[in-house]
Design an enzyme around this catalytic site. Structure first.
Site, mmCIF file in Angstrom:
data_model
loop_
_atom_site.group_PDB
_atom_site.id
_atom_site.type_symbol
_atom_site.label_atom_id
_atom_site.label_comp_id
_atom_site.label_asym_id
_atom_site.label_seq_id
_atom_site.Cartn_x
_atom_site.Cartn_y
_atom_site.Cartn_z
ATOM 1 N N ASN A 26 0.851 -1.181 0.000
ATOM 2 C CA ASN A 26 0.000 0.000 0.000
ATOM 3 C C ASN A 26 0.893 1.240 0.000
ATOM 4 O O ASN A 26 1.772 1.371 0.846
ATOM 5 C CB ASN A 26 -0.911 -0.034 1.242
ATOM 6 C CG ASN A 26 -1.964 1.038 1.218
ATOM 7 O OD1 ASN A 26 -1.651 2.213 1.154
ATOM 8 N ND2 ASN A 26 -3.214 0.632 1.278
ATOM 9 N N HIS B 127 -3.379 0.747 -3.645
ATOM 10 C CA HIS B 127 -3.490 -0.290 -2.624
ATOM 11 C C HIS B 127 -2.430 -1.354 -2.923
ATOM 12 O O HIS B 127 -1.870 -1.399 -4.025
ATOM 13 C CB HIS B 127 -4.880 -0.900 -2.642
ATOM 14 C CG HIS B 127 -5.943 0.008 -2.114
ATOM 15 N ND1 HIS B 127 -7.168 -0.451 -1.707
ATOM 16 C CD2 HIS B 127 -5.969 1.356 -1.920
ATOM 17 C CE1 HIS B 127 -7.906 0.547 -1.283
ATOM 18 N NE2 HIS B 127 -7.199 1.661 -1.411
ATOM 19 N N GLU C 260 -2.523 -4.566 -3.539
ATOM 20 C CA GLU C 260 -2.786 -5.468 -4.658
ATOM 21 C C GLU C 260 -2.627 -4.753 -6.000
ATOM 22 O O GLU C 260 -2.095 -5.324 -6.954
ATOM 23 C CB GLU C 260 -4.198 -6.066 -4.539
ATOM 24 C CG GLU C 260 -4.424 -6.855 -3.273
ATOM 25 C CD GLU C 260 -4.873 -6.016 -2.065
ATOM 26 O OE1 GLU C 260 -5.298 -6.626 -1.078
ATOM 27 O OE2 GLU C 260 -4.797 -4.759 -2.108
ATOM 28 N N CYS D 152 -10.218 -5.173 -0.716
ATOM 29 C CA CYS D 152 -11.397 -4.315 -0.750
ATOM 30 C C CYS D 152 -12.082 -4.474 -2.109
ATOM 31 O O CYS D 152 -11.627 -5.216 -2.973
ATOM 32 C CB CYS D 152 -10.978 -2.861 -0.526
ATOM 33 S SG CYS D 152 -10.002 -2.206 -1.914
ATOM 34 N N CYS E 292 -9.755 -3.632 -5.150
ATOM 35 C CA CYS E 292 -8.778 -4.674 -5.477
ATOM 36 C C CYS E 292 -9.458 -5.968 -5.913
ATOM 37 O O CYS E 292 -8.970 -6.659 -6.810
ATOM 38 C CB CYS E 292 -7.855 -4.893 -4.292
ATOM 39 S SG CYS E 292 -6.934 -3.372 -3.891
ATOM 40 N N ASP F 119 -8.469 5.146 4.275
ATOM 41 C CA ASP F 119 -8.074 4.077 3.366
ATOM 42 C C ASP F 119 -9.267 3.229 2.934
ATOM 43 O O ASP F 119 -9.344 2.827 1.778
ATOM 44 C CB ASP F 119 -7.007 3.191 4.006
ATOM 45 C CG ASP F 119 -6.385 2.240 3.012
ATOM 46 O OD1 ASP F 119 -5.750 2.735 2.040
ATOM 47 O OD2 ASP F 119 -6.516 1.019 3.171
#
Length: 146
Positions: free
Chosen positions: A42, A53, A55, A80, A83, A143
């Site tokens: 991140n 992020h 990923e 999330c 992602c 975030d």
């Protein structure tokens, strides 16, 4: 207790790297044919970028690999919706996560698109996020869009 393989270790190392840079401690690793091809973490804080992020950073680091259908994405935290959408969009078939206790993420979205989601529920990952969230609640809420 789950055995932590080298790929989850790589993701955890990336989470620690992000935290060391003043960022959010989430890391990711991408594996193709049982070989580590990319890692990421991140970087929202470090790069002032709301979509970097772990990923997403990992996928960017992988670059154009000719398709993601044979890859496995590792993440220290359940992805999330942003992602998870990338996982679905690129046809990643398997995601291995360190934990989902501190953030439930979008496991249902991924599973509804045929993605195998494995939650290792690693205490190391839970504690890393719990301590970060306790020390930085406003940053964490930013975030996750709260």
């Amino acid at each position: 207790m789950s055995v932590i393989d080298e790929f989850m270790r790589a993701a955890i190392a990336q989470a620690h790297k992000s935290r060391g840079e003043g960022g959010i401690p989430i890391g990711s690793a991408l594996v193709l044919d049982n070989r580590l091809v990319a890692v990421g973490h991140n970087k929202r804080v470090q790069e002032n970028d709301p979509v970097t992020h772990a990923e997403i950073d990992c996928l960017r680091q992988a670059g154009r690999i000719g398709g993601f259908q044979r890859t496995v994405l590792y993440s220290t935290l359940m992805p999330c919706y942003l992602c998870a959408g990338a996982v679905v969009q690129f046809g990643i078939k398997k995601v291995v996560v360190g934990e989902s206790r501190t953030f439930a993420g979008a496991a249902g979205l991924m599973r509804s698109h045929g993605v195998e989601v494995i939650d290792l529920d690693l205490e190391e990952c839970v504690e890393m996020m719990r301590s970060f969230i306790a020390a930085n609640p406003a940053l964490w809420n930013e975030d996750i869009g709260r």
